[in-house]
Design a protein around this motif. Structure first.
Motif, PDB file in Angstrom:
ATOM      1  N   VAL A 180      91.289 -12.163  22.394  1.00 21.49           N
ATOM      2  CA  VAL A 180      90.779 -11.253  21.374  1.00 21.49           C
ATOM      3  C   VAL A 180      91.698 -10.039  21.248  1.00 21.49           C
ATOM      4  CG1 VAL A 180      88.867  -9.720  20.753  1.00 21.49           C
ATOM      5  CG2 VAL A 180      88.392 -12.003  21.638  1.00 21.49           C
ATOM      6  N   GLU A 181      92.128  -9.489  22.383  1.00 25.62           N
ATOM      7  CA  GLU A 181      93.049  -8.357  22.357  1.00 25.62           C
ATOM      8  C   GLU A 181      94.384  -8.756  21.709  1.00 25.62           C
ATOM      9  OE1 GLU A 181      93.263  -7.260  26.444  1.00 25.62           O
ATOM     10  OE2 GLU A 181      91.335  -6.208  26.431  1.00 25.62           O
TER      11      GLU A 181
ATOM     12  N   SER B 261      87.305 -14.140  30.829  1.00 26.89           N
ATOM     13  CA  SER B 261      88.359 -13.137  30.995  1.00 26.89           C
ATOM     14  C   SER B 261      89.595 -13.505  30.169  1.00 26.89           C
ATOM     15  CB  SER B 261      88.731 -12.993  32.475  1.00 26.89           C
ATOM     16  OG  SER B 261      89.253 -14.200  32.996  1.00 26.89           O
TER      17      SER B 261
ATOM     18  N   ARG C 184      88.825 -12.775  26.488  1.00 27.21           N
ATOM     19  CA  ARG C 184      88.975 -11.361  26.133  1.00 27.21           C
ATOM     20  C   ARG C 184      90.442 -11.030  25.847  1.00 27.21           C
ATOM     21  NH1 ARG C 184      86.355  -6.223  27.080  1.00 27.21           N
ATOM     22  NH2 ARG C 184      87.946  -4.616  26.817  1.00 27.21           N
TER      23      ARG C 184
ATOM     24  N   ALA D 103      79.453 -11.957  24.403  1.00 26.07           N
ATOM     25  CA  ALA D 103      80.296 -10.919  25.008  1.00 26.07           C
ATOM     26  C   ALA D 103      80.540  -9.754  24.043  1.00 26.07           C
ATOM     27  CB  ALA D 103      81.635 -11.519  25.427  1.00 26.07           C
TER      28      ALA D 103
ATOM     29  N   SER E 235      76.939 -10.380  19.313  1.00 26.03           N
ATOM     30  CA  SER E 235      77.285  -8.970  19.474  1.00 26.03           C
ATOM     31  C   SER E 235      78.126  -8.430  18.325  1.00 26.03           C
ATOM     32  CB  SER E 235      78.041  -8.756  20.796  1.00 26.03           C
ATOM     33  OG  SER E 235      79.305  -9.392  20.758  1.00 26.03           O
ATOM     34  N   ARG E 236      78.493  -9.284  17.357  1.00 25.79           N
ATOM     35  CA  ARG E 236      79.364  -8.832  16.269  1.00 25.79           C
ATOM     36  C   ARG E 236      78.719  -9.131  14.916  1.00 25.79           C
ATOM     37  NH1 ARG E 236      83.527 -10.156  12.754  1.00 25.79           N
ATOM     38  NH2 ARG E 236      85.293  -8.685  12.707  1.00 25.79           N
TER      39      ARG E 236
ATOM     40  N   TYR F 278      83.238  -8.043  23.930  1.00 24.28           N
ATOM     41  CA  TYR F 278      84.635  -7.914  23.515  1.00 24.28           C
ATOM     42  C   TYR F 278      84.892  -8.451  22.104  1.00 24.28           C
ATOM     43  CZ  TYR F 278      84.764 -12.594  25.834  1.00 24.28           C
ATOM     44  OH  TYR F 278      84.506 -13.879  26.262  1.00 24.28           O
ATOM     45  N   TRP F 279      83.984  -9.207  21.537  1.00 26.33           N
ATOM     46  CA  TRP F 279      84.176  -9.665  20.162  1.00 26.33           C
ATOM     47  C   TRP F 279      84.184  -8.494  19.184  1.00 26.33           C
ATOM     48  CZ3 TRP F 279      86.180 -14.173  19.815  1.00 26.33           C
ATOM     49  CH2 TRP F 279      85.847 -15.178  20.737  1.00 26.33           C
ATOM     50  N   ARG F 280      83.554  -7.375  19.575  1.00 28.23           N
ATOM     51  CA  ARG F 280      83.535  -6.204  18.703  1.00 28.23           C
ATOM     52  C   ARG F 280      84.890  -5.511  18.634  1.00 28.23           C
ATOM     53  NH1 ARG F 280      78.310  -5.268  21.114  1.00 28.23           N
ATOM     54  NH2 ARG F 280      79.175  -3.643  22.462  1.00 28.23           N
ATOM     55  N   LEU F 281      85.849  -5.927  19.492  1.00 23.08           N
ATOM     56  CA  LEU F 281      87.193  -5.356  19.412  1.00 23.08           C
ATOM     57  C   LEU F 281      87.876  -5.729  18.103  1.00 23.08           C
ATOM     58  CD1 LEU F 281      88.447  -6.085  23.059  1.00 23.08           C
ATOM     59  CD2 LEU F 281      87.717  -3.872  22.131  1.00 23.08           C
TER      60      LEU F 281
END
Length: 329
Positions: free
Chosen positions: A109-110, A103, A106, A129, A150-151, A131-134
């Protein structure tokens, strides 16, 4: 008031084009002699990079995010080495602490997205995760340890954890240990990490009974967990720690409980942090070539920023034998 020196001033003094001067200043192109000469001239002229002007001209900020679990001693050192290597390449790092918590990772990353970093070098807590695609595909990202599955397009500097885990557990098995504790730097919310999954698989092939425990990454916070693992003297005869920080926690817990290392408990770590040779007894552990890892990660990041395709160098750890492991009593 004297005017601010510009890149054109520096280029004129060096007798180079603007592009060649910029590349030399950042250390990405040019002979070593040219790079030294341009940087020396920059110091003499008092030239400093205007980050706003650079961002407007290039669409890049020159900043790179560095993320890891910084209460882990080895990752602390690695983060410092990364920032130094990035600085030599004309990049400036923002370090963020994921604290072994997905958490928190994430949020980092944001934060990198909001800061519009050019790139990121990460030691992921959860490499799978979403969220790496953010991070925009235009952002150069290099993952150290495990690939970000995932990225797509992410660079990787991978660790051969199968080799490392196999070597560490085989060493304990060869000494005669059959009940081995596994201390992993993770929170209950952290998904199974590759090294942990591998440890379970490898232990089964070696005929070891593995007793897994998750602990906070920081040494002092992990002592209580380590004490719980050692509270039953018949539970394990050795502990394999997936970081040296956790191995130091086991040392402290054993000392508090009056358990002698290695006479009553063998301990093996996984990092070869600089303190591993200084504790008493010296810690048997798996060592990484940090200098080569940092160079591979930073070179790959710079390559991605220059639109070069990502690579996946793989590093294999080396078993360093010290005095913390012996035959079970």
């Amino acid at each position: 008031m004297p005017r601010r020196r510009t890149l054109q001033d520096l280029a004129d003094a060096a007798g180079l084009s603007l592009a060649a001067t910029s590349y030399a200043l950042r250390g990405v192109r040019g002979s070593p002699g040219t790079i030294r000469r341009v940087r020396q001239l920059a110091d003499e002229l008092g030239y400093t990079v205007d980050p706003i002007a650079r961002a407007l001209a290039s669409g890049r900020t020159g900043s790179v995010g560095v993320s890891g679990s910084l209460r882990d001693l080895w990752q602390q050192d690695l983060s410092v080495m990364l920032t130094q290597a990035l600085r030599r390449r004309g990049r400036y790092a923002t370090i963020a602490d994921a604290d072994a918590d997905p958490s928190q990772e994430r949020l980092i990353v944001e934060q990198f997205v909001a800061q519009r970093v050019d790139g990121a070098v990460v030691s992921p807590v959860d490499p799978s995760a979403a969220y790496w695609r953010l991070l925009d595909p235009a952002v150069a990202v290099v993952a150290i340890g495990d690939a970000l599955t995932s990225r797509p397009g992410t660079g990787s500097v991978l660790f051969d954890n199968r080799w490392g885990v196999q070597t560490a557990l085989a060493h304990l098995a060869s000494l005669g240990h059959r009940r081995v504790g596994l201390l992993a730097p993770a929170l209950p919310s952290t998904p199974g990490r590759p090294a942990e999954v591998l440890a379970v698989e490898v232990a089964a092939t070696l005929g070891l009974k593995l007793v897994p425990f998750s602990a906070p990454a920081a040494t002092n916070a992990a002592v209580t967990v380590a004490a719980g693992l050692l509270s039953d003297p018949n539970q394990v005869t050795a502990v394999f720690c997936l970081s040296d920080s956790l191995a130091f926690a086991v040392y402290q817990a054993a000392r508090d409980l009056g358990v002698q290392v290695p006479a009553e408990l063998s301990v093996i770590g996984y990092d070869d942090h600089q303190l591993a040779a200084l504790v008493n007894p010296g810690l048997t552990t798996m060592a990484w070539d940090e200098d080569a890892i940092v160079e591979a990660a930073v070179s790959q990041l710079v390559g991605l920023l220059e639109d070069e395709p990502p690579q996946t160098p793989v590093f294999r750890p080396e078993l360093i034998l010290r005095a913390s492991t012996t035959h079970p009593s």
